[in-house]
Design an enzyme around this catalytic site. Structure first.
Site, PDB file in Angstrom:
ATOM      1  N   SER A  80       0.862  -1.180   0.000  1.00 40.31           N
ATOM      2  CA  SER A  80       0.000   0.000   0.000  1.00 40.31           C
ATOM      3  C   SER A  80       0.900   1.232   0.000  1.00 40.31           C
ATOM      4  O   SER A  80       1.720   1.410   0.899  1.00 40.31           O
ATOM      5  CB  SER A  80      -0.904  -0.008   1.238  1.00 40.31           C
ATOM      6  OG  SER A  80      -1.594   1.218   1.363  1.00 40.31           O
ATOM      7  N   GLY A  81       0.734   2.073  -1.011  1.00 39.04           N
ATOM      8  CA  GLY A  81       1.572   3.262  -1.113  1.00 39.04           C
ATOM      9  C   GLY A  81       1.040   4.406  -0.271  1.00 39.04           C
ATOM     10  O   GLY A  81      -0.159   4.547  -0.064  1.00 39.04           O
TER      11      GLY A  81
ATOM     12  N   LYS B  55      -5.638  -6.531  -2.284  1.00 39.99           N
ATOM     13  CA  LYS B  55      -4.923  -5.714  -3.260  1.00 39.99           C
ATOM     14  C   LYS B  55      -5.587  -5.949  -4.599  1.00 39.99           C
ATOM     15  O   LYS B  55      -5.735  -7.093  -5.038  1.00 39.99           O
ATOM     16  CB  LYS B  55      -3.441  -6.108  -3.332  1.00 39.99           C
ATOM     17  CG  LYS B  55      -2.626  -5.168  -4.197  1.00 39.99           C
ATOM     18  CD  LYS B  55      -2.509  -3.786  -3.557  1.00 39.99           C
ATOM     19  CE  LYS B  55      -1.789  -2.807  -4.464  1.00 39.99           C
ATOM     20  NZ  LYS B  55      -1.596  -1.510  -3.831  1.00 39.99           N
TER      21      LYS B  55
ATOM     22  N   SER C  20      -6.998  -1.968  -1.521  1.00 43.93           N
ATOM     23  CA  SER C  20      -5.969  -1.043  -1.996  1.00 43.93           C
ATOM     24  C   SER C  20      -5.674  -1.362  -3.454  1.00 43.93           C
ATOM     25  O   SER C  20      -5.446  -2.521  -3.800  1.00 43.93           O
ATOM     26  CB  SER C  20      -4.700  -1.206  -1.148  1.00 43.93           C
ATOM     27  OG  SER C  20      -3.660  -0.369  -1.589  1.00 43.93           O
TER      28      SER C  20
ATOM     29  N   GLU D  90     -10.537   7.560   4.919  1.00 44.83           N
ATOM     30  CA  GLU D  90     -11.362   8.132   3.868  1.00 44.83           C
ATOM     31  C   GLU D  90     -11.721   9.577   4.179  1.00 44.83           C
ATOM     32  O   GLU D  90     -11.925   9.942   5.337  1.00 44.83           O
ATOM     33  CB  GLU D  90     -12.646   7.310   3.705  1.00 44.83           C
ATOM     34  CG  GLU D  90     -13.571   7.767   2.584  1.00 44.83           C
ATOM     35  CD  GLU D  90     -12.939   7.669   1.209  1.00 44.83           C
ATOM     36  OE1 GLU D  90     -12.029   8.463   0.928  1.00 44.83           O
ATOM     37  OE2 GLU D  90     -13.355   6.812   0.416  1.00 44.83           O
TER      38      GLU D  90
ATOM     39  N   ARG E  32      -5.068   9.600   4.704  1.00 43.33           N
ATOM     40  CA  ARG E  32      -4.053   8.743   5.337  1.00 43.33           C
ATOM     41  C   ARG E  32      -3.297   9.500   6.418  1.00 43.33           C
ATOM     42  O   ARG E  32      -3.011   8.956   7.494  1.00 43.33           O
ATOM     43  CB  ARG E  32      -3.067   8.201   4.299  1.00 43.33           C
ATOM     44  CG  ARG E  32      -3.502   6.927   3.606  1.00 43.33           C
ATOM     45  CD  ARG E  32      -2.357   6.290   2.840  1.00 43.33           C
ATOM     46  NE  ARG E  32      -1.845   7.157   1.798  1.00 43.33           N
ATOM     47  CZ  ARG E  32      -2.283   7.181   0.545  1.00 43.33           C
ATOM     48  NH1 ARG E  32      -3.270   6.386   0.184  1.00 43.33           N
ATOM     49  NH2 ARG E  32      -1.750   7.983  -0.353  1.00 43.33           N
TER      50      ARG E  32
END
Length: 355
Positions: free
Chosen positions: A78-79, A157, A227, A286, A313
């Protein structure tokens, strides 16, 4: 089975030095690893190549130790480590047992599955919902989890649409869900979350239609975390839950954040298990689509410089790092159909203290 997790700090997407040390000191046995869940320091958007870079690095690392068996490991990156979030890896291991544990205590159980590869025109649509639901059910069964209520986090993912994929679909006369590659991330995340909700009985499948994806926010999963990335064209599914068929000191619990500043959702989990040590936090972030948090206007959705997922985030990462006392936690942005609008699931993995 006996499942465990080990957190590994990283200095860059290509850094596996601490992972190597954990293997040398016996904390991790490479052949038992079933998944690696990571936070990389890219932008978390379409062009975040730190995810693929980290996956490639990990694949080569494990190939050097267990050969072709490295291909069965799920690498979910997850970036985005905005704010205080610390780049790291969560290494998930599973050791099979010859007999069912006695005593009835439920411990951490992990199930891992992959969907088939998707065609571009299937991404963000009911085909993806159905395939994810099937994979989640299979992962739950693999984990030996007998009650959906014992599933506490489902990490997925999923793919996104690139310009090449859109062009390829168009050449075949197929239309994709959107030609905006960034928006395709949301559609893919949303379809994957609804697939999870369908598999676990959180929504009525008979009432679910394609138009609900990224529209009907009242339909969501309380445990899905999805993600999107360009480094794969299938969905990789990791189910976290508790099972009497598992043993070991680890277990998991979850709550739901009602909005981005709801740190009490995690605090309640910590208060519910005072006898255990917190091993990891897993959460979704979110930006509330209403444009408000606690009746106060926010500007995350209107910032042309920074994507709203990056804002979210940073906020949720800061809130949960404060509550847990540790910024090396897994917080993923973009929570379409993952918890109520503006909120998101939060799970805590605990380790029972040894007598």
């Amino acid at each position: 089975m006996k499942c465990s997790i080990v957190r590994i700090p990283t200095r860059s997407p290509s850094d596996v030095s601490a992972l190597g040390e954990a293997i040398r000191d016996g904390s991790i046995e490479p052949r038992d690893v079933v998944a690696v869940l990571g936070k990389t320091e890219g932008n978390g958007c379409v062009n975040d190549f730190t995810r693929g870079y980290a996956v490639q690095t990990l694949q080569r690392f494990f190939e050097g130790r267990i050969g072709d068996a490295a291909s069965r490991i799920s690498y979910v990156m997850s970036g985005g480590t905005e704010g205080v979030l610390s780049p790291h890896l969560t290494v998930i291991s599973r050791t099979p047992n010859a007999k069912k544990p006695s005593g009835g205590t439920k411990s951490l159980a992990i199930g891992v599955r992959r969907t088939r590869d998707f065609r571009p025109e299937e991404i963000g649509r009911m085909a993806q919902v159905g395939a994810v639901a099937e994979a989640v059910r299979a992962a739950v069964a693999e984990a030996g989890i007998e009650d959906a209520a014992d599933v506490h986090f489902v990490q997925i993912k999923c793919p996104l649409l690139t310009t090449d994929a859109i062009r390829e679909a168009s050449a075949r006369g197929e239309a994709v869900v959107t030609e905006d590659t960034y928006k395709s991330m949301g559609y893919s995340r949303g379809a994957s979350a609804l697939g999870t909700a369908l598999a676990l009985g959180e929504i009525d499948g008979a009432a679910l239609v394609e138009a609900d994806i990224c529209q009907a926010w009242e339909k969501y999963s309380e445990v899905a975390s999805t993600s999107a990335g360009s480094e794969l064209i299938c969905c990789e599914v990791i189910v976290f839950g508790n099972s009497a068929n598992a043993e070991g000191p680890f277990f998991i619990d979850h709550g739901v954040m009602k909005d981005a500043v709801d740190g009490d959702a995690l605090r309640r989990l910590l208060d519910a298990h005072p006898e255990a040590e917190l091993a990891q936090v897993l959460a979704k972030a979110e930006a509330d689509p209403s444009g408000f948090v606690r009746d106060r206007r926010h500007t995350m959705l209107n910032d042309s410089d920074i994507n709203h997922t990056r804002h979210a985030r940073a906020v949720v990462g800061g809130v949960l790092a404060y509550v847990s006392g540790d910024p090396m936690i897994y917080v993923s942005g973009g929570a379409e159909h993952q918890g109520p609008a503006g909120g998101g699931p939060v799970a805590a993995v605990f380790r029972r203290k040894q007598p």
